[in-house]
Structures are given as C-alpha cells and as structure tokens.
Write a protein that holds these residues in place. Structure first.
Motif, PDB file in Angstrom:
ATOM      1  N   MET A   1       0.850  -1.198   0.000  1.00 58.62           N
ATOM      2  CA  MET A   1       0.000   0.000   0.000  1.00 58.62           C
ATOM      3  C   MET A   1       0.880   1.241   0.000  1.00 58.62           C
ATOM      4  N   THR A   2       0.610   2.189  -0.883  1.00 55.07           N
ATOM      5  CA  THR A   2       1.371   3.428  -0.944  1.00 55.07           C
ATOM      6  C   THR A   2       0.469   4.607  -0.609  1.00 55.07           C
ATOM      7  N   PHE A   3       1.110   5.675  -0.144  1.00 52.08           N
ATOM      8  CA  PHE A   3       0.365   6.869   0.246  1.00 52.08           C
ATOM      9  C   PHE A   3       0.806   8.081  -0.573  1.00 52.08           C
ATOM     10  N   ASP A   4       1.374   7.827  -1.770  1.00 46.72           N
ATOM     11  CA  ASP A   4       1.964   8.901  -2.561  1.00 46.72           C
ATOM     12  C   ASP A   4       0.957   9.973  -2.955  1.00 46.72           C
ATOM     13  N   ASP A   5      -0.283   9.582  -3.210  1.00 50.15           N
ATOM     14  CA  ASP A   5      -1.270  10.529  -3.721  1.00 50.15           C
ATOM     15  C   ASP A   5      -2.212  11.069  -2.636  1.00 50.15           C
ATOM     16  N   VAL A   6      -1.906  10.761  -1.379  1.00 47.21           N
ATOM     17  CA  VAL A   6      -2.766  11.203  -0.290  1.00 47.21           C
ATOM     18  C   VAL A   6      -2.586  12.701  -0.066  1.00 47.21           C
ATOM     19  N   GLN A   7      -3.692  13.408   0.041  1.00 49.69           N
ATOM     20  CA  GLN A   7      -3.663  14.848   0.283  1.00 49.69           C
ATOM     21  C   GLN A   7      -3.778  15.112   1.781  1.00 49.69           C
ATOM     22  N   ILE A   8      -2.774  15.755   2.347  1.00 50.02           N
ATOM     23  CA  ILE A   8      -2.766  16.091   3.769  1.00 50.02           C
ATOM     24  C   ILE A   8      -2.365  17.558   3.929  1.00 50.02           C
ATOM     25  N   PRO A   9      -2.709  18.180   5.057  1.00 46.87           N
ATOM     26  CA  PRO A   9      -2.333  19.587   5.264  1.00 46.87           C
ATOM     27  C   PRO A   9      -0.827  19.748   5.439  1.00 46.87           C
ATOM     28  N   ASP A  10      -0.359  20.958   5.232  1.00 43.71           N
ATOM     29  CA  ASP A  10       1.081  21.232   5.279  1.00 43.71           C
ATOM     30  C   ASP A  10       1.693  20.886   6.635  1.00 43.71           C
ATOM     31  N   TRP A  11       0.946  21.060   7.728  1.00 46.11           N
ATOM     32  CA  TRP A  11       1.542  20.816   9.045  1.00 46.11           C
ATOM     33  C   TRP A  11       1.833  19.344   9.295  1.00 46.11           C
ATOM     34  N   LEU A  12       1.273  18.459   8.463  1.00 52.48           N
ATOM     35  CA  LEU A  12       1.542  17.029   8.604  1.00 52.48           C
ATOM     36  C   LEU A  12       2.642  16.535   7.666  1.00 52.48           C
ATOM     37  N   ARG A  13       3.061  17.365   6.727  1.00 50.53           N
ATOM     38  CA  ARG A  13       4.008  16.897   5.724  1.00 50.53           C
ATOM     39  C   ARG A  13       5.368  16.500   6.317  1.00 50.53           C
ATOM     40  N   PRO A  14       5.922  17.242   7.295  1.00 49.12           N
ATOM     41  CA  PRO A  14       7.191  16.783   7.883  1.00 49.12           C
ATOM     42  C   PRO A  14       7.083  15.392   8.515  1.00 49.12           C
ATOM     43  N   LEU A  15       5.966  15.127   9.174  1.00 50.27           N
ATOM     44  CA  LEU A  15       5.766  13.814   9.778  1.00 50.27           C
ATOM     45  C   LEU A  15       5.628  12.737   8.707  1.00 50.27           C
ATOM     46  N   ALA A  16       4.878  13.030   7.653  1.00 49.78           N
ATOM     47  CA  ALA A  16       4.702  12.060   6.577  1.00 49.78           C
ATOM     48  C   ALA A  16       6.035  11.758   5.898  1.00 49.78           C
ATOM     49  N   LYS A  17       6.837  12.789   5.669  1.00 48.75           N
ATOM     50  CA  LYS A  17       8.131  12.587   5.015  1.00 48.75           C
ATOM     51  C   LYS A  17       9.057  11.759   5.894  1.00 48.75           C
ATOM     52  N   ALA A  18       9.108  12.084   7.191  1.00 47.67           N
ATOM     53  CA  ALA A  18       9.984  11.346   8.103  1.00 47.67           C
ATOM     54  C   ALA A  18       9.517   9.907   8.280  1.00 47.67           C
ATOM     55  N   SER A  19       8.217   9.666   8.135  1.00 48.16           N
ATOM     56  CA  SER A  19       7.662   8.331   8.347  1.00 48.16           C
ATOM     57  C   SER A  19       7.843   7.421   7.141  1.00 48.16           C
ATOM     58  N   ALA A  20       8.124   8.015   5.985  1.00 49.94           N
ATOM     59  CA  ALA A  20       8.181   7.232   4.749  1.00 49.94           C
ATOM     60  C   ALA A  20       9.299   6.205   4.773  1.00 49.94           C
ATOM     61  N   ASP A  21      10.422   6.537   5.415  1.00 48.29           N
ATOM     62  CA  ASP A  21      11.558   5.616   5.440  1.00 48.29           C
ATOM     63  C   ASP A  21      12.182   5.550   6.830  1.00 48.29           C
ATOM     64  N   VAL A  22      11.343   5.614   7.861  1.00 45.69           N
ATOM     65  CA  VAL A  22      11.857   5.632   9.221  1.00 45.69           C
ATOM     66  C   VAL A  22      12.530   4.305   9.558  1.00 45.69           C
ATOM     67  N   ASP A  23      13.653   4.387  10.237  1.00 44.75           N
ATOM     68  CA  ASP A  23      14.389   3.208  10.692  1.00 44.75           C
ATOM     69  C   ASP A  23      13.638   2.580  11.862  1.00 44.75           C
ATOM     70  N   PRO A  24      13.226   1.328  11.756  1.00 45.81           N
ATOM     71  CA  PRO A  24      12.495   0.713  12.876  1.00 45.81           C
ATOM     72  C   PRO A  24      13.281   0.703  14.171  1.00 45.81           C
ATOM     73  N   ASN A  25      14.616   0.700  14.079  1.00 43.27           N
ATOM     74  CA  ASN A  25      15.430   0.713  15.296  1.00 43.27           C
ATOM     75  C   ASN A  25      15.372   2.050  16.013  1.00 43.27           C
ATOM     76  N   LEU A  26      14.958   3.103  15.298  1.00 45.23           N
ATOM     77  CA  LEU A  26      14.732   4.385  15.960  1.00 45.23           C
ATOM     78  C   LEU A  26      13.478   4.320  16.815  1.00 45.23           C
ATOM     79  N   LEU A  27      12.511   3.520  16.384  1.00 38.60           N
ATOM     80  CA  LEU A  27      11.230   3.459  17.071  1.00 38.60           C
ATOM     81  C   LEU A  27      11.267   2.548  18.289  1.00 38.60           C
ATOM     82  N   SER A  28      12.052   1.480  18.230  1.00 42.35           N
ATOM     83  CA  SER A  28      11.985   0.503  19.306  1.00 42.35           C
ATOM     84  C   SER A  28      13.215  -0.386  19.342  1.00 42.35           C
ATOM     85  N   ARG A  29      13.507  -0.883  20.541  1.00 41.80           N
ATOM     86  CA  ARG A  29      14.523  -1.914  20.693  1.00 41.80           C
ATOM     87  C   ARG A  29      13.962  -3.290  20.383  1.00 41.80           C
ATOM     88  N   PHE A  30      12.638  -3.389  20.308  1.00 42.26           N
ATOM     89  CA  PHE A  30      11.978  -4.675  20.126  1.00 42.26           C
ATOM     90  C   PHE A  30      11.278  -4.714  18.772  1.00 42.26           C
TER      91      PHE A  30
END
Length: 253
Positions: A1-30
């Motif tokens: 599933m891709t979210f490339d064409d999803v329209q979101i407000p500008d204040w969410l774009r930094p979160l969406a960009k950072a979430s696109a390729d987030v390292d799972p090890n940044l999120l958790s040790r488990f």
C-alpha cells in the motif's frame, strides 16, 4: 500500500516525510521476530487540527480489564480475518478498532503512513502504527465501558511541554518516557510512540530525562494484577520493560 497521492495539510508533511523511510530501530529496541506465533495488530495514531494546533486521539483503558488496565492507549487491536492482509489490512484493523472503541467515523479519516511493526514481547503482538489525518472530526465517546474508561484528544503542544514530560521508573527498575496529562499518567508503549511522534513530526522540545518519577501506585497495582496468572519470571516483565524508549536497569538482561 502506498500513500503517494494522499492529500494532507502542510503541518503534517514533515511527519509524513519522516515516516516514509523511518528506521524501525529508531522506534523501538523490540522488533517482531520471524515467528508465525507473533500476532499481528495495529493502532491508530490519529491527528486533527484543533483550536491549539495539532491534537491526537487517545483512550483510557478500563480499570477492570485483565491486561494493561487503566493505561492510556491509542485505539487499536488484533487483526481480524475480515480485515484482510498486508498494509491495507492493517489500516482496516486500525480504523475498525477505533470505530469499535470510540464510535469514530472512518469516512472522515485519511491514513497517510504506517510505521514498521513493533514487538510487544510480553503479549507477543507485532503492532503496526497507522498514522492518519482526522480530516472531518466526528463525535467520539466510550462505546463499551468494559473496554474503555474514557476517550480524549490531547494537544500536541501539551505533550511537548517540557514541564509535563518525565522519566517513569517501574518498581522492577525499568525506565521510559512518560507524560503528565491532567490527572492521567501516560507511560509504557503509548508514551514511547508519542515520544517518537513528537520527534518525527518536528514538535519535540528539550526536556529533562533526569526528572525520574515512580509509576503511580494505582498503575503498579493494575500492572501486577494483569500479570497475576503468569509465571514469576514473566510477571516481573511489565509493560514498562517493553516501552519504546525504555532502558534496562543495571544487572538485568
């Protein structure tokens, strides 16, 4: 599933960009092991634009539940067969669980990212966080008091306030981030996710991790009660051990 064409407000774009390729090890040790016994589940991290900026939907679990009683959580739960498979199935799981717990209207929700699955060893769940924009907020409330004690939306700026951030220490010695939200104490898995949400969304502010406070007695008692049917070795592994920002105490594996 891709979210490339999803329209979101500008204040969410930094979160969406950072979430696109987030390292799972940044999120958790488990991270989930390659084991078919791991149970797939999903939680909904739902963000809306409130009067004081972005806010996030949370629930307070019923104090009578056998597991994680009284804890603050994101709506979510295990995958049902009718949800389907893959990323689309996990999105459907998160939306269905949110509807069942809060009465949320899924038609007003726009999923825009998923984070890698994270493992909760004590329950053997592989939990996929589904990030979504609450485009058209609908009324939400407790649907089943046996499952949910309260439903709340919390401003992101409240969660980012350094005065409301602490390090929680469980009697077992495990520590992790926590948030003081009114009379509520947010800790464990949810607090770890919120900590990473602030970081990836660009909302994090400097705070003092050395401000260590004990887990409130009522939550300690609820955690032990939920582990009462387990062996002593597993019983001491409460949810704080598996929170996303936790640390092992000295001398404990």
């Amino acid at each position: 599933m891709t979210f490339d064409d999803v329209q979101i407000p500008d204040w969410l774009r930094p979160l969406a960009k950072a979430s696109a390729d987030v390292d799972p090890n940044l999120l958790s040790r488990f991270l989930p092991p390659d084991d078919p016994s791991v149970r797939n589940s999903a939680v909904l991290i739902l963000l809306a634009e409130g009067n004081d900026g972005p806010e996030v939907l949370l629930t307070e679990r019923s104090w009578t539940m056998r597991k994680h009683a009284g804890q603050i959580a994101f709506p979510g739960g295990g995958v049902d067969p009718e949800d389907g498979t893959g990323a689309e199935g996990l999105v459907r799981t998160a939306l269905r669980e949110a509807w069942e717990e809060t009465g949320l209207d899924p038609d007003g929700v726009v999923p825009f990212a998923t984070w890698p699955a994270l493992w909760v060893p004590v329950s053997n769940f592989g939990v996929t966080p589904v990030l979504a924009w609450w485009r058209t907020p609908s009324p939400v409330a407790v649907v089943d008091p046996a499952e949910v004690a309260s439903v709340l939306t919390v401003p992101v700026q409240t969660l980012a306030d350094p005065a409301l951030r602490v390090t929680c220490r469980h009697p077992s010695g495990f520590t992790g981030p926590a948030f003081l939200v009114g009379d509520l104490f947010v800790w464990g898995f949810t607090a770890g996710l919120l900590d990473k949400l602030l970081l990836l969304g660009g909302w994090a502010r400097d705070w003092d991790p050395s401000n260590v406070v004990p887990l409130p007695d009522r939550l300690v008692e609820a955690a032990w009660r939920s582990e009462g049917r387990r062996s002593e070795d597993v019983r001491r592994m409460t949810a704080i051990e598996h929170d996303l920002g936790g640390n092992d105490p000295e001398g404990v594996e």
